[in-house]
Write an enzyme that holds these catalytic residues in place. Structure first.
Site, PDB file in Angstrom:
ATOM      1  N   ASP A  59      69.757  78.319 -46.543  1.00 52.92           N
ATOM      2  CA  ASP A  59      70.667  76.713 -45.952  1.00 52.92           C
ATOM      3  C   ASP A  59      69.819  76.073 -45.110  1.00 52.92           C
ATOM      4  O   ASP A  59      70.061  77.208 -43.503  1.00 52.92           O
ATOM      5  CB  ASP A  59      71.710  77.967 -45.591  1.00 52.92           C
ATOM      6  CG  ASP A  59      73.048  77.239 -44.670  1.00 52.92           C
ATOM      7  OD1 ASP A  59      72.481  75.775 -44.647  1.00 52.92           O
ATOM      8  OD2 ASP A  59      73.667  77.671 -44.318  1.00 52.92           O
ATOM      9  N   HIS A  60      69.720  75.024 -45.077  1.00 50.99           N
ATOM     10  CA  HIS A  60      68.911  74.404 -44.027  1.00 50.99           C
ATOM     11  C   HIS A  60      69.454  74.339 -42.904  1.00 50.99           C
ATOM     12  O   HIS A  60      69.022  73.468 -42.088  1.00 50.99           O
ATOM     13  CB  HIS A  60      68.578  72.755 -44.413  1.00 50.99           C
ATOM     14  CG  HIS A  60      67.821  72.742 -44.188  1.00 50.99           C
ATOM     15  ND1 HIS A  60      66.887  72.127 -43.266  1.00 50.99           N
ATOM     16  CD2 HIS A  60      66.399  71.476 -45.320  1.00 50.99           C
ATOM     17  CE1 HIS A  60      65.737  71.899 -43.313  1.00 50.99           C
ATOM     18  NE2 HIS A  60      65.232  71.640 -44.579  1.00 50.99           N
ATOM     19  N   ARG A  61      70.297  74.182 -42.581  1.00 51.37           N
ATOM     20  CA  ARG A  61      71.087  74.400 -41.305  1.00 51.37           C
ATOM     21  C   ARG A  61      70.104  75.597 -40.341  1.00 51.37           C
ATOM     22  O   ARG A  61      70.776  74.777 -38.904  1.00 51.37           O
ATOM     23  CB  ARG A  61      72.924  74.675 -41.425  1.00 51.37           C
ATOM     24  CG  ARG A  61      73.868  73.490 -42.051  1.00 51.37           C
ATOM     25  CD  ARG A  61      75.472  73.813 -41.827  1.00 51.37           C
ATOM     26  NE  ARG A  61      74.851  75.323 -42.754  1.00 51.37           N
ATOM     27  CZ  ARG A  61      76.730  76.361 -42.506  1.00 51.37           C
ATOM     28  NH1 ARG A  61      77.592  74.977 -42.122  1.00 51.37           N
ATOM     29  NH2 ARG A  61      76.837  77.199 -43.471  1.00 51.37           N
TER      30      ARG A  61
ATOM     31  N   ALA B 231      73.336  73.227 -46.393  1.00 50.00           N
ATOM     32  CA  ALA B 231      72.835  72.575 -46.887  1.00 50.00           C
ATOM     33  C   ALA B 231      71.552  73.144 -47.413  1.00 50.00           C
ATOM     34  O   ALA B 231      70.678  73.764 -46.913  1.00 50.00           O
ATOM     35  CB  ALA B 231      71.774  71.969 -44.602  1.00 50.00           C
TER      36      ALA B 231
END
Ligand code: FAD
Lengths: 390, 471
Positions: free
Chosen positions: A349-351, A175
């Site tokens: 990476d927004h995860r 993400a």
């Protein structure tokens, strides 16, 4: 029912044809083999025959598409004889069912045969034949070849396909969130000039990417979450700080890696970086040159780029892009001063990393870039670092 | 460096490597082939050729041995396995010399030895100390048998396929762990020679990647020849017993034991890079295989990988197709590997031969699927040969009738699958197959009947009942 009629090709060399007149009126019923219209080619006069029975519909000769048919060119037109088109039996069946003219489809199958897939793709592209208002267009159907002409074609291979696979993999599995900012690199660039003025004694030259790797290494030690990967639902924190530096080659991009950048001096980093870049350009990699990266730096400034939505190099979780520094007026107190400003793109990476965490990283790195002297005080590893056990 | 850039070094002389070398030479490249284990690779020395030879010899033995039983009362002497092995060596030698001759006549320089990468443009040949430099490499180093991670798998008497191909004597009883291609072929070979054979397979059926009806048909045929088949059976340990070995396996919650003089482990193969040092070239074989794209290019420019080393189906003809593809790309002729119609064959009797999609895969990918099937028990040729086992099955797309896959279980299926491969490759429709005139009487007529069936017009099969009676 509407119907499209393709201008037949009269002999191998025919390039254009002129519509002399319609032999049938709008809404007439016609049979296979009957004369529908008269065309003139550069060679001879011929009749276009109806190849299957149907009803003609509004000829609408005033429409630009129809008008174009007179002197127009038909790159997609090819021999009307069925046997001349090489297509697989299933492709012929699909073409019949979907009403696709095989002579407008390019084949990708064995020996260039048109395959089922090719016809299905062509059918998708052209869409179903228009329901109404119907129009008789005496031009090549199949849209694509009527308006653009293929200049060449090659399979996507080698480095391009490796990059393509990697980048798709990246976007598909993480993400990605990109932040843009602008940093004052006046002091940073002054430091570079100072170091380079000393080259006679030290024997090395500093570059913006090299210095950035040195600063990044410190910040990555401070914030291990940026020196991590997400694999199979687990977060893996890496002991080594291995910074990749993206290098553009004529046919693509490679990312040589500076291993353990946090344990190297600027001189060592610079030396390694230039060696690796040189080998990358010569495509003579040494073992490890390209592998083991934990974070990537990309220099968009090398081709004049500013901000870009850069894509993470998987399985890493962040990538920093630095643009070209330019002199800009900025407010300093109540005065406008000229400073060297550098556009910066940072994708995470927004995860794993939220906006706030990403902001802290940028803030810290910016602090170091704008006050490079702080390098002396930076880098106390928080946890998991290889110094922890010592 | 010779040949200024127009050069390729092929590492490995199996069915992936040596055709690549020949194709590269035909395309004008200066070619060096480095092989350490004998030209022909696994396929010639420990795979396709010796297993087929032993299957044939053992089938001949079984036929001959059946005659006395059929009336003379004379017992047939036990099989002379050592003799078969000698004939095997002869055949292998002849084929290997043939391969060497082909390479020589194509101007390929062959170096016997182990190649290790020093960097992406140089390899060292261990045995000779020669360093060979090249802008392009084709890695075709093949595979090796997977090991079974259970207690006792290193006991004497536990063998992999390599070892089983050099036995001197027929074991009294053989336990075969693994019900895949290799396991089934060995099972039949040992059974033909008179051994008691048990197959132990962890998955619920034999040849688990093919359709259930294929598995069932081959299982039935093997069982009727006296082979014991245990599926859904996980091996727990192998132990020494009086007079041999015992294999303990768990089947439906119960531990059972089968005893054997020889335990053959046939649980698959994994890509092998022994001695190659791929990491020095920048290659990181993931999950065992080197990652390649459709042109067989690895992540490192100029380095290609083919055959078992590149993963996927581990078959000789697939390796050859990839090798030729890599060679053409190395020579600057853009070529993409095509996997649409690679036949998968098991050389038991009846043979199992499949190509294209299985019925299960086809149903997953297509909304409408048509299936036509014809049993060999209705084929004139099969009946006259006393080989009524199996069937031919044609799997086609519903709307167009495009042949998506074919499965044949039956005698000579491997020969008949050639026609099916062409049909899949050229996207023939069931109508095309059905309208093709087949010679009579042959096994291949079954394929036509199956295609006719998919088209709803089988001749040699009674029509399906028009409507089922509903009470
Ligand atoms: C028992 C058995 C039966 C089989 N039956 C069939 C069958 O009937 N039909 C079928 O299609 N497939 C069959 N196979 C599979 C087939 O043998 C393989 O898929 C095929 O051999 C793969 O070809 P390859 O060229 O990739 O590798 P290989 O044939 O394994 O060749 C690799 C070669 O590279 C050499 N090599 C390895 N490393 C180095 C190095 N570092 N330097 C120099 N040389 C090196 C090896 O010595 C070897 O000669 C069978 C396999 C087995 C084990």
């Amino acid at each position: 029912m509407s119907m499209q009629v393709k201008m037949p090709k009269l002999g191998m060399t025919m390039e254009e044809g002129k519509l002399l007149g319609w032999a049938r009126k709008e809404k007439d019923r016609v049979r296979k083999g009957e004369v529908l219209l008269t065309i003139e080619s550069d060679k001879e006069e011929e009749y276009a025959k109806i190849r299957s029975a149907g009803r003609t519909a509004d000829p609408a000769p005033a429409e630009p598409a129809a008008a174009e048919t007179a002197p127009g060119r038909f790159p997609g037109a090819s021999a009307p004889r069925d046997g001349a088109v090489r297509a697989t039996p299933a492709a012929r069946e699909v073409a019949r069912q979907k009403g696709v003219d095989l002579s407008t489809v390019a084949g990708t199958g064995p020996q260039g045969r048109i395959t089922r897939e090719d016809v299905l793709a062509a059918a998708l592209e052209t869409g179903a034949p228009p329901a109404s208002p119907a129009r008789l267009v005496a031009t090549a159907v199949g849209g694509k070849e009527s308006f653009k002409e293929l200049a060449g074609e090659e399979p996507m291979t080698g480095m391009r396909s490796a990059i393509s696979r990697n980048m798709m993999e990246s976007l598909r599995t993480s993400a990605q969130m990109t932040a843009f900012s602008e940093w004052d690199v006046t002091a940073f660039l002054r430091l570079r000039s100072l170091i380079n003025a000393d080259e006679g004694k030290t024997g090395f030259k500093a570059t913006v990417p090299g210095m950035m790797v040195a600063l990044l290494a410190k910040v990555l030690r401070e914030m291990p979450v940026f020196n991590a990967s997400v694999e199979g639902g687990r977060i893996l924190y890496w002991r080594n700080v291995n910074i990749g530096v993206a290098v553009a080659l004529p046919d693509g991009l490679v990312v040589p890696v500076i291993h353990d950048a946090d344990r190297k001096s600027l001189a060592e980093i610079q030396e390694e970086l230039s060696g690796r870049i040189e080998r990358a350009r010569a495509k003579k990699f040494l073992p490890g040159d390209l592998s083991g990266g934990t974070f990537t730096l990309t220099n968009l400034g090398s081709y004049g780029g500013e901000w870009e939505t850069i894509i993470i190099n998987p399985p890493e979780v962040a990538i920093l892009g630095i643009g070209k520094a330019t002199r800009k007026p900025v407010a300093e107190g109540d005065h406008v001063v000229i400073r060297e400003m550098m556009p910066v793109s940072f994708t995470v990476d927004h995860r794993l990393i939220d906006g706030e965490t990403s902001g802290r990283f940028r803030k810290r790195l910016k602090e170091l870039v704008e006050n490079p002297g702080l390098l002396w005080t930076a880098a106390v590893p928080q946890s998991g670092g290889n110094i922890a056990g010592e | 460096m010779r040949g200024n850039g127009k050069r390729v070094v092929v590492i490995g002389g199996g069915p992936g490597g040596y055709p690549a070398a020949i194709r590269a030479a035909q395309s004008g490249l200066d070619v060096v082939l480095i092989d350490r284990g004998g030209l022909g690779g696994t396929c010639l020395h420990r795979g396709c050729i010796p297993t087929k030879l032993l299957l044939k010899e053992s089938a001949d033995y079984r036929k001959a041995a059946a005659f006395p039983a059929a009336g003379t009362g004379i017992a047939y002497p036990p099989a002379d396995l050592a003799g078969m092995m000698r004939r095997k060596e002869q055949v292998l030698g002849q084929l290997e010399r043939g391969t060497a001759g082909l390479l020589r006549k194509n101007g390929v320089r062959v170096i016997a030895g182990t190649a290790s990468f020093l960097d992406p443009s140089r390899v060292l040949v261990g045995e000779t100390g020669e360093i060979v430099e090249s802008p392009a490499f084709i890695v075709a180093t093949g595979s090796s048998p997977s090991r079974l991670p259970v207690e006792g798998s290193d006991l004497p008497g536990v063998a992999d396929s390599d070892a089983a191909l050099s036995l001197e004597r027929v074991p009294r009883a053989v336990a075969i762990i693994g019900g895949g291609v290799i396991g089934l072929e060995f099972a039949q070979m040992f059974r033909n020679l008179g051994a008691e054979v048990t197959i132990v397979e962890m998955l619920p059926r034999l040849l688990a990647s093919e359709d259930g009806d294929v598995s069932a048909a081959i299982r039935g045929a093997l069982e009727s020849s006296g082979i014991a088949v245990r599926t859904g059976a996980t091996v727990e340990r192998i132990g020494k017993m009086r007079g041999g070995l015992g294999v303990d396996f768990r089947e439906g919650g119960v531990i059972r034991r089968t005893d054997a003089e020889l335990v053959l482990v046939a649980v698959g193969r994994k890509p092998s890079f022994e001695g190659l040092n791929p990491v020095k070239a920048g290659l990181n074989p993931e999950k065992g295989a080197i990652r390649v794209n459709g042109r067989m290019e690895t992540d490192i420019p100029g380095i290609y990988a083919v055959g078992d080393a590149a993963g996927g189906l581990m078959l000789a003809h697939k390796a050859t197709m990839e090798g030729e593809c890599a060679a053409q790309n190395a020579a600057g002729i853009p070529t993409v590997a095509s996997y649409a119609a690679i036949p998968r064959v098991v050389y038991t009797d009846p043979e199992v031969a499949c190509v294209g999609l299985t019925e299960a895969e086809a149903r997953k990918r297509h909304a409408h699927v048509r299936v036509g099937k014809f049993p060999f028990s209705m084929s004139g040729r099969a009946i006259l040969e006393g080989a009524p086992h199996g069937f031919a099955k044609v799997i086609a797309e519903g709307e167009t009738g495009c042949v998506l896959g074919v499965a044949i279980v039956g005698r000579q299926a491997a020969q008949a699958i050639g026609e099916a491969s062409l049909a899949v490759r050229l996207e023939a429709t069931v109508g095309d197959l059905a309208d093709l005139v087949h010679p009579h009487p042959t096994f291949s007529e079954a394929l036509r009947e199956a295609a006719l069936d998919a088209d709803g017009r089988a001749i040699h099969m009674p029509p399906a009942p028009k409507s089922a009676a509903v009470v």
